[in-house]
Design an enzyme around this catalytic site. Structure first.
Site, short mmCIF file in Angstrom:
data_model
loop_
_atom_site.label_atom_id
_atom_site.label_comp_id
_atom_site.label_asym_id
_atom_site.label_seq_id
_atom_site.Cartn_x
_atom_site.Cartn_y
_atom_site.Cartn_z
CG HIS A 168 42.40 39.92 5.50
ND1 HIS A 168 43.32 39.06 4.97
CD2 HIS A 168 42.38 39.66 6.83
CE1 HIS A 168 43.86 38.32 5.93
NE2 HIS A 168 43.30 38.67 7.07
CG ASP A 169 43.57 39.25 1.30
OD1 ASP A 169 43.86 39.96 0.33
OD2 ASP A 169 44.04 39.42 2.44
N GLY A 177 40.28 35.27 6.95
CA GLY A 177 41.00 35.77 5.79
C GLY A 177 41.32 34.70 4.76
#
Length: 255
Positions: A119-120, A137
């Site tokens: 994520h991100d 992440g």
């Protein structure tokens, strides 16, 4: 173009020439651009926007909820550019509201089998993630980077342009532009001069970068002193890229 045994949600938006193989699921909020091929047994969830001429191979999971325990189902997104290859069993997750709510992938990347983008993350263009390479992440990977097989990058790290992580390398620190790193924990192992030559970089720029590497890594001085010496050199765009990748580091660089 869409196999009768594929499941494509009516709220997905696919260009007219997108190919979808059997037993693939494409959920609502997914957009896929022209010329993209999605092979069999792929799962794509939204909100996800995929550009043109991508190839997504069997058992890949694209746009799934992230694995962050703080994630509570908030609406977050994944954006993928053009001309990427996402090979077998890759996993690419959407963002979280703890960051900017988006995972972004550029164009021309090759994600080999079993690679993971958490994520991100922000992944630039023309990178190669070899089999089982993973980034945690909030990692930023610039462009023209190579992550060898089983390489791993700790969350929030920055991997500079034209750099390279060797087989099984694990880094908890940033890797400056052009630098090759190997081992666990990662240690610098020269610069990617062969890659520079293949790309036709000017010989003078390569010479300057060779000297810059020695200044930062081989002369036993503090990083602040090394940076001052580099900034005193005549301007060179590639040298400046190296300097900025060091100065912008928040986690510290491999050294």
């Amino acid at each position: 173009m869409i196999h009768p045994q594929a499941v494509v949600d009516p709220k997905a938006n696919l260009a007219s020439d997108v190919e979808v193989g059997p037993f693939t699921y494409i959920g609502p909020g997914v957009e896929i651009g022209a010329g993209t091929v999605v092979h069999s047994h792929v799962c794509i969830k939204g909100p996800t926007k995929i550009g043109k001429r991508n190839r997504i191979f069997q058992f890949a999971s694209v746009g799934e909820d992230c694995q962050d325990k703080k994630y509570k189902g908030e609406p977050t997104t994944l954006e993928i550019g053009d001309d990427n290859q996402i090979r077998e069993s890759c996993t690419i997750h959407r963002g979280t509201i703890q960051d900017e709510g988006i995972t972004q992938i550029g164009s021309g990347n090759l994600f080999m089998a079993y690679t993971h983008v958490a994520h991100d993350c922000r992944i630039g263009d023309n990178n190669i993630f070899a089999n089982n390479a993973s980034v945690a992440g909030h990692v930023h990977v610039a462009h023209d980077v190579i992550l060898a097989g089983f390489a791993g990058v700790h969350q929030f790290c920055r991997i500079g342009a034209y750099s390279m992580l060797g087989l099984g390398t694990l880094t908890g620190k940033d890797v400056p532009a052009f630098v090759m790193a190997i081992g666990n924990p990662a240690k610098p192992s020269g610069m990617n001069f062969e890659g520079m030559r293949r790309r036709g970089f000017p010989k003078e720029s390569i010479r300057v970068l060779r000297e810059a590497y020695k200044t930062v890594y081989m002369r036993g001085q503090r990083l602040e002193q090394a940076i001052l010496q580099l900034e005193a050199l005549p301007h060179d765009d590639l040298l400046q890229l190296f300097i900025e990748s060091i100065k912008s580091s928040e986690r510290g660089i491999v050294r």
